[in-house]
Design an enzyme around this catalytic site. Structure first.
Site, PDB file in Angstrom:
ATOM      1  N   ALA A 340       0.825  -1.218   0.000  1.00 43.55           N
ATOM      2  CA  ALA A 340       0.000   0.000   0.000  1.00 43.55           C
ATOM      3  C   ALA A 340       0.856   1.264   0.000  1.00 43.55           C
ATOM      4  CB  ALA A 340      -0.920   0.002   1.214  1.00 43.55           C
ATOM      5  N   GLU A 363       7.255   8.026 -29.500  1.00 39.38           N
ATOM      6  CA  GLU A 363       8.349   7.562 -30.379  1.00 39.38           C
ATOM      7  C   GLU A 363       8.099   6.138 -30.876  1.00 39.38           C
ATOM      8  OE1 GLU A 363      12.016   9.111 -30.275  1.00 39.38           O
ATOM      9  OE2 GLU A 363      11.653  10.607 -28.735  1.00 39.38           O
ATOM     10  N   GLY A 364       6.865   5.906 -31.302  1.00 37.91           N
ATOM     11  CA  GLY A 364       6.458   4.586 -31.783  1.00 37.91           C
ATOM     12  C   GLY A 364       5.840   3.821 -30.640  1.00 37.91           C
TER      13      GLY A 364
HETATM   14  C1  LIG Z   1       4.343  12.717 -22.945  1.00 29.31           C
HETATM   15  C2  LIG Z   1       4.367  12.706 -24.440  1.00 29.31           C
HETATM   16  C3  LIG Z   1       5.307  13.469 -25.123  1.00 29.31           C
HETATM   17  C4  LIG Z   1       5.317  13.500 -26.515  1.00 29.31           C
HETATM   18  N1  LIG Z   1       6.245  14.287 -27.171  1.00 29.31           N
HETATM   19  C5  LIG Z   1       6.180  14.402 -28.532  1.00 29.31           C
HETATM   20  C6  LIG Z   1       7.058  15.306 -29.218  1.00 29.31           C
HETATM   21  O1  LIG Z   1       7.928  15.966 -28.616  1.00 29.31           O
HETATM   22  N2  LIG Z   1       6.919  15.458 -30.560  1.00 29.31           N
HETATM   23  C7  LIG Z   1       5.981  14.768 -31.262  1.00 29.31           C
HETATM   24  O2  LIG Z   1       5.914  14.951 -32.484  1.00 29.31           O
HETATM   25  N3  LIG Z   1       5.137  13.889 -30.640  1.00 29.31           N
HETATM   26  C8  LIG Z   1       5.212  13.700 -29.300  1.00 29.31           C
HETATM   27  N4  LIG Z   1       4.355  12.835 -28.640  1.00 29.31           N
HETATM   28  C9  LIG Z   1       3.312  12.161 -29.415  1.00 29.31           C
HETATM   29  C10 LIG Z   1       3.560  10.668 -29.642  1.00 29.31           C
HETATM   30  O3  LIG Z   1       4.668  10.478 -30.462  1.00 29.31           O
HETATM   31  C11 LIG Z   1       2.271  10.042 -30.187  1.00 29.31           C
HETATM   32  O4  LIG Z   1       1.350  10.062 -29.124  1.00 29.31           O
HETATM   33  C12 LIG Z   1       2.490   8.634 -30.692  1.00 29.31           C
HETATM   34  O5  LIG Z   1       3.166   8.649 -31.916  1.00 29.31           O
HETATM   35  C13 LIG Z   1       1.157   7.850 -30.881  1.00 29.31           C
HETATM   36  O6  LIG Z   1       0.260   8.594 -31.626  1.00 29.31           O
HETATM   37  P1  LIG Z   1      -1.239   8.815 -31.109  1.00 29.31           P
HETATM   38  O7  LIG Z   1      -1.160   9.281 -29.694  1.00 29.31           O
HETATM   39  O8  LIG Z   1      -1.914   9.690 -32.099  1.00 29.31           O
HETATM   40  O9  LIG Z   1      -1.891   7.371 -31.101  1.00 29.31           O
HETATM   41  P2  LIG Z   1      -2.555   6.641 -32.362  1.00 29.31           P
HETATM   42  O10 LIG Z   1      -1.607   6.605 -33.499  1.00 29.31           O
HETATM   43  O11 LIG Z   1      -3.901   7.221 -32.616  1.00 29.31           O
HETATM   44  O12 LIG Z   1      -2.739   5.167 -31.779  1.00 29.31           O
HETATM   45  C14 LIG Z   1      -3.814   4.809 -30.902  1.00 29.31           C
HETATM   46  C15 LIG Z   1      -3.689   3.309 -30.600  1.00 29.31           C
HETATM   47  O13 LIG Z   1      -3.812   2.556 -31.811  1.00 29.31           O
HETATM   48  C16 LIG Z   1      -2.673   1.740 -31.998  1.00 29.31           C
HETATM   49  N5  LIG Z   1      -2.337   1.675 -33.409  1.00 29.31           N
HETATM   50  C17 LIG Z   1      -2.204   2.700 -34.291  1.00 29.31           C
HETATM   51  N6  LIG Z   1      -1.884   2.242 -35.503  1.00 29.31           N
HETATM   52  C18 LIG Z   1      -1.771   0.896 -35.393  1.00 29.31           C
HETATM   53  C19 LIG Z   1      -1.455  -0.167 -36.312  1.00 29.31           C
HETATM   54  N7  LIG Z   1      -1.114   0.085 -37.559  1.00 29.31           N
HETATM   55  N8  LIG Z   1      -1.492  -1.437 -35.835  1.00 29.31           N
HETATM   56  C20 LIG Z   1      -1.785  -1.710 -34.531  1.00 29.31           C
HETATM   57  N9  LIG Z   1      -2.091  -0.761 -33.634  1.00 29.31           N
HETATM   58  C21 LIG Z   1      -2.079   0.529 -34.060  1.00 29.31           C
HETATM   59  C22 LIG Z   1      -1.552   2.424 -31.208  1.00 29.31           C
HETATM   60  O14 LIG Z   1      -0.512   1.526 -30.883  1.00 29.31           O
HETATM   61  C23 LIG Z   1      -2.327   2.938 -30.001  1.00 29.31           C
HETATM   62  O15 LIG Z   1      -2.482   1.888 -29.082  1.00 29.31           O
HETATM   63  C24 LIG Z   1       4.371  12.745 -27.239  1.00 29.31           C
HETATM   64  C25 LIG Z   1       3.428  11.949 -26.549  1.00 29.31           C
HETATM   65  C26 LIG Z   1       3.438  11.915 -25.169  1.00 29.31           C
HETATM   66  C27 LIG Z   1       2.435  11.062 -24.457  1.00 29.31           C
END
Ligand SMILES: Cc1cc2nc3c(=O)[nH]c(=O)nc-3n(C[C@H](O)[C@H](O)[C@H](O)COP(=O)(O)OP(=O)(O)OC[C@H]3O[C@@H](n4cnc5c(N)ncnc54)[C@H](O)[C@@H]3O)c2cc1C
Length: 403
Positions: A340, A363-364
């Site tokens: 806890a 980053e992916g």
């Molecule tokens: C704290 C934080 C800091 C960040 N900093 C930056 C930054 O400095 N610069 C920047 O450019 N971005 C930044 N990001 C953004 C980040 O890179 C994205 O959130 C990330 O690439 C995922 O994109 P999305 O959130 O739109 O999710 P989506 O792409 O909408 O995905 C949603 C879900 O669907 C799944 N999914 C999507 N496509 C597929 C597929 N083909 N097959 C299977 N599953 C799939 C994903 O894995 C996820 O579970 C940041 C995010 C966070 C949380």
């Protein structure tokens, strides 16, 4: 193969560890609770010459190897994910992209002050409707004589309110999909640039993340990095470097989770003995310990390939996927080990767990890396050499060919 850190690497490790113990760990709980990004940390990292550790000296950096950057990131994330994220974005995603793809004029004007830590860089790829699916971006860059006009918005951008320079990816040819994206250096002071940090994040609360708005922003042609239409390739290459730093940071989070858990294992007693004597607790400790070693090996292998100047998209993706999943598991188990008490902010492990989630997304995502690794194994994905590789280390030989 050499598994030993060099004397220089060991001294950087010691330096960052001391810095984190003195400047970050005593304050981080307060900053995290307040959702406050402390800007002096980046200034102090600059004074220690840690904002451009793997950038050649001729471009304002220290000229150490890529695995030294990994060491800096691991040690920073032992303190908190927020400051490692800052270095990932500033050095990994922005400065290393300028080093790899920028022309001499861009390197002198933007890379030199960034490597010195005088100016801060950020990376604007994600948009409200384009995360994993980068090519779905809507931001446009329309050429007019000697400049481009940028319109659109970027979201989830780390250091959005802090950065002086942004690498912004925008469509110069919207009909051409991923081949119609280009990359631009946008200064915060350019008219039409506005930013807004988020509140209410699950983790990395001591970090700055938010939106970048671009309204009729006039960007000189001289600020386009690489050729028109090369932006998608450049973004993916930038991620090879950013992901490397994220993977290295994850090792720091595993190390911190292990450190806190070991301490608690020796302090807490149940059924007449220290909880570390219970085999099921030992199982969690063993997993953290093993995953720390596995993750470090994967990171250092990717760094070794970077030092050789060899493309490492596959190895970096593997390191990022495995180490970030392992860090999340380690933080989750660290909370479990604390019972806890782990569920309260009296101990740091609840912060580790909240912080560990973002690197599994940014980053992916975990899913994107899983798909990449499956495709590599099946022979569906193959990497070709890039027009501009990241300079091999030591840099002397390469800077001649890279310019
Ligand atoms: C704290 C934080 C800091 C960040 N900093 C930056 C930054 O400095 N610069 C920047 O450019 N971005 C930044 N990001 C953004 C980040 O890179 C994205 O959130 C990330 O690439 C995922 O994109 P999305 O959130 O739109 O999710 P989506 O792409 O909408 O995905 C949603 C879900 O669907 C799944 N999914 C999507 N496509 C597929 C597929 N083909 N097959 C299977 N599953 C799939 C994903 O894995 C996820 O579970 C940041 C995010 C966070 C949380």
């Amino acid at each position: 193969m050499n598994f030993e850190l060099t004397e220089e690497q060991k001294s950087v490790q010691k330096l960052v560890r001391k810095f984190v113990d003195k400047e970050i760990i005593p304050n981080i709980q307060e900053w995290d609770r307040a959702g406050y990004f402390e800007p002096s940390i980046l200034q102090k990292l600059a004074e220690l010459q840690l904002m451009g550790v793997c950038i050649p000296e001729e471009y304002g950096g220290v000229g150490m190897d890529y695995n030294t950057l990994a060491i800096v990131c691991e040690e920073l994330e032992r303190g908190d994910t927020a400051f490692r994220t800052a270095v990932s974005v500033h050095t990994g995603l922005n400065s290393m992209t300028l080093l790899q793809w920028g022309n001499e004029e861009q390197k002198q004007k933007y890379l030199v002050p960034q490597a010195q830590g005088i100016k801060i860089g950020a990376f604007g790829l994600t948009e409200p409707n384009a995360g994993s699916d980068v090519a779905a971006m809507n931001t446009t860059a329309i050429r007019k004589d000697d400049h481009y006009i940028l319109n659109g918005s970027k979201t989830w951008i780390s250091l959005c309110d802090v950065a002086d320079h942004f690498l912004i990816f925008a469509k110069t040819n919207p009909a051409a999909g991923s081949k119609g994206i280009s990359c631009f250096i946008v200064e915060r002071t350019f008219e039409g640039v506005a930013t807004k940090g988020f509140k209410g994040k699950l983790g990395i609360r001591a970090g700055n993340t938010g939106e970048v708005f671009l309204s009729e922003v006039k960007v000189p042609v001289a600020n386009r990095v690489g050729e028109e239409g090369e932006g998608f390739k450049m973004a993916m290459a930038a991620l090879d470097n950013g992901r490397f730093t994220v993977a290295a940071g994850a090792c720091g989070l595993i190390a911190a989770s292990l450190e806190a858990s070991l301490k608690y294992c020796h302090e807490r007693k149940t059924f007449g003995k220290a909880i570390g004597k219970h085999q099921l607790v030992q199982q969690m400790i063993a997993k953290m310990s093993a995953n720390l070693e596995i993750s470090r090996m994967l990171v250092y292998k990717a760094g070794y390939l970077k030092n050789k100047g060899v493309r490492n998209t596959r190895e970096t993706s593997l390191a990022k996927w495995i180490s970030c999943d392992a860090a999340f598991e380690a933080a989750n188990d660290a909370v479990q080990v604390h019972g806890a008490y782990g569920y309260s902010d009296e101990y740091p492990v609840e912060r580790f767990l909240r912080n560990a989630k973002a690197p599994v997304i940014y980053e992916g995502t975990r899913e994107i890396h899983t798909i990449m690794q499956g495709e590599y194994a099946l022979g569906y994905r193959e990497d070709k050499p890039l027009r501009q590789g990241l300079p091999a280390w030591p840099f002397e030989k390469v800077s001649l060919t890279n310019n």
